[in-house]
Design an enzyme around this catalytic site. Structure first.
Site, PDB file in Angstrom:
ATOM      1  N   CYS A   1       0.740  -1.307   0.093  1.00 28.97           N
ATOM      2  CA  CYS A   1       0.047   0.025  -0.035  1.00 28.97           C
ATOM      3  C   CYS A   1       0.793   1.483  -0.180  1.00 28.97           C
ATOM      4  O   CYS A   1      -0.099   2.252  -0.072  1.00 28.97           O
ATOM      5  CB  CYS A   1      -1.083   0.149   1.424  1.00 28.97           C
TER       6      CYS A   1
ATOM      7  N   HIS B   1      12.476   1.494   4.999  1.00 26.53           N
ATOM      8  CA  HIS B   1      12.939   0.685   5.187  1.00 26.53           C
ATOM      9  C   HIS B   1      13.145  -0.557   5.805  1.00 26.53           C
ATOM     10  O   HIS B   1      14.150  -0.380   6.253  1.00 26.53           O
ATOM     11  CB  HIS B   1      13.119   0.052   3.398  1.00 26.53           C
TER      12      HIS B   1
ATOM     13  N   HIS C   1      -2.140  19.848   5.954  1.00 25.73           N
ATOM     14  CA  HIS C   1      -2.572  19.069   6.632  1.00 25.73           C
ATOM     15  C   HIS C   1      -2.159  17.332   6.267  1.00 25.73           C
ATOM     16  O   HIS C   1      -1.311  16.935   5.653  1.00 25.73           O
ATOM     17  CB  HIS C   1      -4.101  19.115   4.699  1.00 25.73           C
TER      18      HIS C   1
ATOM     19  N   HIS D   1      -2.579   7.030   5.540  1.00 27.79           N
ATOM     20  CA  HIS D   1      -2.852   5.638   4.526  1.00 27.79           C
ATOM     21  C   HIS D   1      -4.545   5.436   5.230  1.00 27.79           C
ATOM     22  O   HIS D   1      -4.494   4.978   5.774  1.00 27.79           O
ATOM     23  CB  HIS D   1      -1.743   4.843   4.466  1.00 27.79           C
TER      24      HIS D   1
ATOM     25  N   HIS E   1     -14.462   5.493   4.892  1.00 29.07           N
ATOM     26  CA  HIS E   1     -16.213   5.036   4.841  1.00 29.07           C
ATOM     27  C   HIS E   1     -16.084   5.151   3.653  1.00 29.07           C
ATOM     28  O   HIS E   1     -17.235   4.056   3.194  1.00 29.07           O
ATOM     29  CB  HIS E   1     -16.760   6.265   5.958  1.00 29.07           C
TER      30      HIS E   1
ATOM     31  N   ASN F   1     -10.786   0.315   1.790  1.00 27.66           N
ATOM     32  CA  ASN F   1      -9.095   0.866   1.770  1.00 27.66           C
ATOM     33  C   ASN F   1      -8.844   0.806  -0.117  1.00 27.66           C
ATOM     34  O   ASN F   1      -8.338  -0.699  -0.395  1.00 27.66           O
ATOM     35  CB  ASN F   1      -8.665  -0.885   2.473  1.00 27.66           C
TER      36      ASN F   1
END
EC number: 2.3.1.-
Length: 505
Positions: free
Chosen positions: A222, A301, A386, A390, A419, A423
């Protein structure tokens, strides 16, 4: 309230320390200059005339330094516009419809040794659905919503092509850019990577030029959307005066799990159809029409650690069914990786006041290990306007809200995206940015921080600076529903109903 005011005063004084010192220095220099006479100026110019070689050397070094800076500094990367895919209404998947899909998939699996309506497994899926934070207007793939579900390679390809082509057609329509002007193409899709590649499909569909630099990223989870942006940025620093096209998506049809392993069932309940196409440019002339300038990208990572590497892993279950297994270590791994990412990003974006406080507590903790238990958590809201976290699930958003010390309005875009769209993997951060724009909150000079977490384990960040007051693009995915958000989720997590607060902005 007093402590808040004291901290704001401290922040203002330390952040503007050099400017505050500049005023008395300027007054001092001005006072000295006012006392200069004509004779003083004559002596000064006479000195310069007798030291022409020194003046010439200083001038040459100054010019050389300016030229070297202009040549070696990274060229700015602009985000001209982006487009988030909005599936057609007939693909909407309510909680009850998703449960029916699960039932149909299990029913179609003739190799299963248990009843397709096994109450324990279905109850587990239902509870996950109801507690996930997803609403009844998310979207599923056409193949899986078909009765009986079509979990075929052709159906998976059809899903991805609809998403990518739909997003790109809208992007090209909004920007009026000819596809043949694209010099760089980066496509990321973690689970579905056919041959020819998805990047080759884009080249074929939109007839991109033959010398295009194309890349196809797979298996990166993702967080791959920010990786794609970072790769495009590096390429734009090398290839001058061109456009880079980034496409982020994920495939649900190909990745659906049909087995009984509960750690693999969770992803079925969270992921939904979505994708985004982003147009970047390094052309100086595009600054005026672009929405944002890319300020920073930071990639972390932690895959060298075995727990990090295995906490999200695609594998066979006990019956040979392929699925993505989420381990119990994922929360701790995500927290550790996030901290490392923040440790790198913080010095790049935080004001001097926050850097100083962090340094002081860091030294104090080293000297007084028993008395100071935690490092100072910087106030990122002093540097960022802002936050686009994720939308991996309610627990992910809750944890980052707590770790970063954010308020409910700071994570509103993430909760609303989860909502409304679920995802959508690597593209979720773009739906969140579109939400902020649709609310009219993105003002010139504002900074937006996109935070993405993914398998490997990775945490990647991108910080954008608004070049103008940014409005929602044409055909924004929030166009027809923004006034119904944010929603308030009932505190009782066993209830799936949501109450909508109309008109809040």
């Amino acid at each position: 309230m007093t402590s808040v005011n004291v901290k704001l005063l401290y922040h203002y004084v330390l952040t503007n320390f050099f400017n505050l010192c500049l005023f008395p220095l300027t007054a001092f220099v001005a006072g000295k200059a006012s006392r200069l006479t004509t004779n003083d100026l004559h002596n000064f110019f006479s000195y310069l005339q007798h030291n022409l070689i020194t003046v010439a050397i200083l001038f040459a070094f100054t010019v050389f330094g300016l030229v070297l800076y202009m040549v070696t500094r990274p060229k700015p990367v602009y985000l001209v516009d982006y487009s988030c895919y909005l599936p057609p209404p007939h693909l909407r998947a309510s909680v009850s419809k998703v449960m029916d899909v699960f039932y149909q998939i299990r029913k179609a699996d003739t190799s299963r040794n248990v009843a397709c309506d096994d109450p324990s497994s279905l109850d587990f899926l239902r509870k996950i659905q109801e507690r996930s934070g997803l609403g009844d207007e998310t979207y599923g793939p056409e193949g899986l919503l078909h009765v009986p579900p079509r979990k075929t390679f052709a159906a998976a390809r059809e899903e991805t092509e609809q998403v990518i082509i739909g997003a790109l057609e809208n992007l090209f329509e909004n920007t009026k850019v000819n596809p043949r002007e694209i010099g760089i193409l980066v496509v990321n899709s973690s689970m579905f990577n056919p041959t020819p590649s998805l990047s080759a499909m884009v080249v074929n569909t939109f007839k991109l030029r033959s010398n295009i630099k194309s890349f196809n990223l797979g298996g990166m989870g993702c967080s791959a959307g920010v990786i794609a942006i970072d790769l495009a940025k590096d390429l734009l620093h090398v290839h001058k005066n061109t456009y880079a096209l980034v496409v982020s998506t994920e495939n649900i049809t190909h990745g659906i799990y049909a087995g009984e392993n509960r750690s693999m069932m969770v992803s079925n309940c969270l992921f939904r159809v979505g994708g985004a196409a982003i147009l970047l440019s390094n052309k100086p002339g595009d600054r005026r029409r672009s929405k944002y300038k890319l300020a920073h990208t930071v990639r972390t990572h932690t895959g060298a650690d075995d727990k990090s590497f295995r906490c999200v892993q695609q594998e066979d279950d006990e019956s040979g069914k392929i699925g993505v297994c989420l381990s119990k270590d994922i929360t701790n791994v995500a927290g550790t990786t996030l901290k490392k990412n923040i440790a790198t990003l913080g010095p790049l974006i935080l004001p001097l006041s926050e850097k100083f406080l962090f340094f002081v507590t860091f030294v104090a903790k080293k000297l007084l290990k028993d008395k100071i238990k935690h490092y100072y958590v910087p106030d990122f809201k002093l540097a960022i306007d802002h936050f686009c976290i994720h939308a991996g699930g309610r627990a992910v958003i809750d944890e980052l809200e707590k770790s970063l010390g954010l308020s409910p309005i700071d994570v509103e875009a993430s909760r609303s995206t989860l909502h409304r769209f679920g995802n959508t993997s690597s593209s979720s951060i773009w739906y969140e940015l579109a939400y902020i724009e649709a609310k009219g909150r993105m003002k010139k000079g504002n900074k937006a921080w996109q935070i993405a977490l993914g398998s490997g384990f990775k945490c990647n960040s991108a910080v954008w600076v608004a070049l103008r007051n940014v409005k929602a693009s044409a055909n924004s995915p929030w166009l027809h529903c923004i006034d119904r958000y944010p929603v308030k989720i009932d505190s009782d997590l066993s209830k799936s109903e949501t109450r909508v607060q109309n008109g809040r902005s």
